[in-house]
Write an enzyme that holds these catalytic residues in place. Structure first.
Site, short mmCIF file in Angstrom:
data_model
loop_
_atom_site.label_atom_id
_atom_site.label_comp_id
_atom_site.label_asym_id
_atom_site.label_seq_id
_atom_site.Cartn_x
_atom_site.Cartn_y
_atom_site.Cartn_z
N ASN A 9 -30.11 27.89 -47.15
CA ASN A 9 -29.35 28.67 -46.17
C ASN A 9 -28.21 29.37 -46.91
O ASN A 9 -27.24 28.73 -47.29
CB ASN A 9 -28.81 27.71 -45.10
CG ASN A 9 -27.85 28.39 -44.14
OD1 ASN A 9 -27.77 29.61 -44.09
ND2 ASN A 9 -27.12 27.58 -43.37
N LYS A 11 -26.17 31.45 -45.75
CA LYS A 11 -25.04 31.71 -44.84
C LYS A 11 -24.56 33.16 -44.97
O LYS A 11 -25.36 34.04 -45.27
CB LYS A 11 -23.91 30.71 -45.11
CG LYS A 11 -24.39 29.25 -45.10
CD LYS A 11 -23.27 28.27 -45.03
CE LYS A 11 -23.83 26.87 -45.20
NZ LYS A 11 -22.86 25.83 -44.92
N HIS A 94 -27.53 25.58 -36.07
CA HIS A 94 -26.72 25.10 -37.20
C HIS A 94 -25.34 24.69 -36.68
O HIS A 94 -24.81 25.31 -35.75
CB HIS A 94 -26.60 26.21 -38.25
CG HIS A 94 -26.02 25.71 -39.54
ND1 HIS A 94 -24.67 25.50 -39.70
CD2 HIS A 94 -26.60 25.35 -40.70
CE1 HIS A 94 -24.44 25.03 -40.92
NE2 HIS A 94 -25.61 24.93 -41.55
N GLU A 96 -22.52 25.21 -37.75
CA GLU A 96 -21.52 26.28 -37.79
C GLU A 96 -21.66 27.20 -36.57
O GLU A 96 -20.69 27.75 -36.08
CB GLU A 96 -21.64 27.07 -39.11
CG GLU A 96 -21.10 26.23 -40.27
CD GLU A 96 -21.67 26.57 -41.63
OE1 GLU A 96 -22.32 27.61 -41.78
OE2 GLU A 96 -21.46 25.75 -42.55
N GLU A 166 -28.16 17.02 -40.28
CA GLU A 166 -27.04 17.45 -41.10
C GLU A 166 -25.74 16.90 -40.51
O GLU A 166 -25.20 17.49 -39.55
CB GLU A 166 -26.95 18.99 -41.14
CG GLU A 166 -28.18 19.66 -41.71
CD GLU A 166 -27.85 21.05 -42.25
OE1 GLU A 166 -28.12 21.28 -43.42
OE2 GLU A 166 -27.31 21.86 -41.49
N GLY A 172 -20.80 21.10 -46.85
CA GLY A 172 -19.84 21.81 -47.70
C GLY A 172 -18.64 20.98 -48.13
O GLY A 172 -17.65 21.52 -48.61
N SER A 212 -24.25 18.80 -48.44
CA SER A 212 -23.77 18.56 -49.81
C SER A 212 -24.85 18.06 -50.77
O SER A 212 -24.60 17.22 -51.62
CB SER A 212 -22.57 17.60 -49.80
OG SER A 212 -21.47 18.22 -49.16
#
Ligand code: PEP
Length: 259
Positions: A9, A11, A94, A96, A166, A172, A212
């Site tokens: 991904n 992003k 996702h 985010e 996730e 991240g 990560s």
């Protein structure tokens, strides 16, 4: 044995020229790795160019998001019908998007159903926040997100979706759960799929780990029996790292399937 998956991904990174350069930089290494599904998800602005760069290879291309409607007055959105001519996969839900753009479980479900109906393979993200994790709510959150995301799908349709566990606190951050813990959690998500859609869907559905991942830690995750591959953010922006992660995923798959 469930065919393993490694998905990158990108992003909101890379302009058109940078995206094509990154795709070109990983193409040869990835194409030399049969037996697994390899998917890269560039930003929408580079989707067609990266798809073109990957033509003639086994590497699939996916979008990072979409609307559930086929067409209409939804300024700035992209529909599943538009994506089908450009890519084969789409990331849905996702964290985010859930966190920054207010995507609810219901919206995730609408997107997932629309993707399946249009022949796109959805990569559906689920995961608990740090606060939920600390409050001991992980399983409750994953049960709700999984159940609601897959609602309305037949067992056969559910089996073709890809889930990605996730933990939001691992994205991240450089923090990860222990590989055995991720394995156990994914096993529980599989039980939710079994309860909702039956044993054959639960046995067939691929469930990835994401958060990560890098080539130093991935070997320990990818060998876990419940982990059917990975969804990678930051490390997928390095051609060398992503090729290494794909090679590790393939090695784990071959070892699990006794090859
Ligand atoms: C992601 O955003 O899906 C992700 C897993 O990111 P990272 O690998 O950077 O933690």
């Amino acid at each position: 044995m469930r065919k393993h998956v490694i998905a990158g991904n990108w992003k909101m990174n890379k302009n058109l020229a940078q995206a094509v350069a990154l795709a070109d930089g990983m193409k040869e290494g990835l194409n030399a790795l049969p037996d697994i599904d390899i998917i890269i998800c560039p930003p929408l602005t580079a989707l067609a160019a990266v798809r073109n760069a990957m033509q003639g290879t086994t590497i699939a291309v996916g979008a990072q998001n979409m609307h559930w409607e086929t067409e209409g007055a939804y300024t700035g959105e992209v529909s599943p019908q538009m994506l089908t001519s450009m890519c084969s996969h789409v990331i849905v839900g996702h964290s985010e998007r859930r966190g920054h753009f207010g995507e609810t479980d219901e919206m995730v479900n609408r997107k997932l159903v629309a993707a399946v109906l249009h022949g796109l393979t959805p990569i559906v993200c689920i995961g608990e926040t740090d606060a939920e994790n600390r409050a001991g709510q992980t399983l409750e959150v994953l049960d709700r997100q999984t159940t609601r995301a897959l609602a309305g799908l037949s067992a056969q349709q559910a089996a073709t979706a890809i889930l990605a566990y996730e933990p939001v606190w691992a994205i991240g951050t450089g923090r990860t759960p222990a590989p055995e813990e991720a394995n156990a959690t994914i096993g529980l998500v599989r039980k939710v799929v079994r309860r909702e859609h039956g044993a054959s869907a639960a046995e067939a559905i691929r469930i990835l780990y994401g958060g990560s991942i890098n080539p130093n830690v991935w070997p320990e995750f990818s060998v876990q029996p419940e982990v059917d591959g990975g969804l990678v953010g930051g490390a997928s922006l390095s051609a060398a790292d992503f090729v290494a992660l794909a090679a590790q995923t393939r090695a784990a798959f071959l070892a699990k399937s006794g090859q």
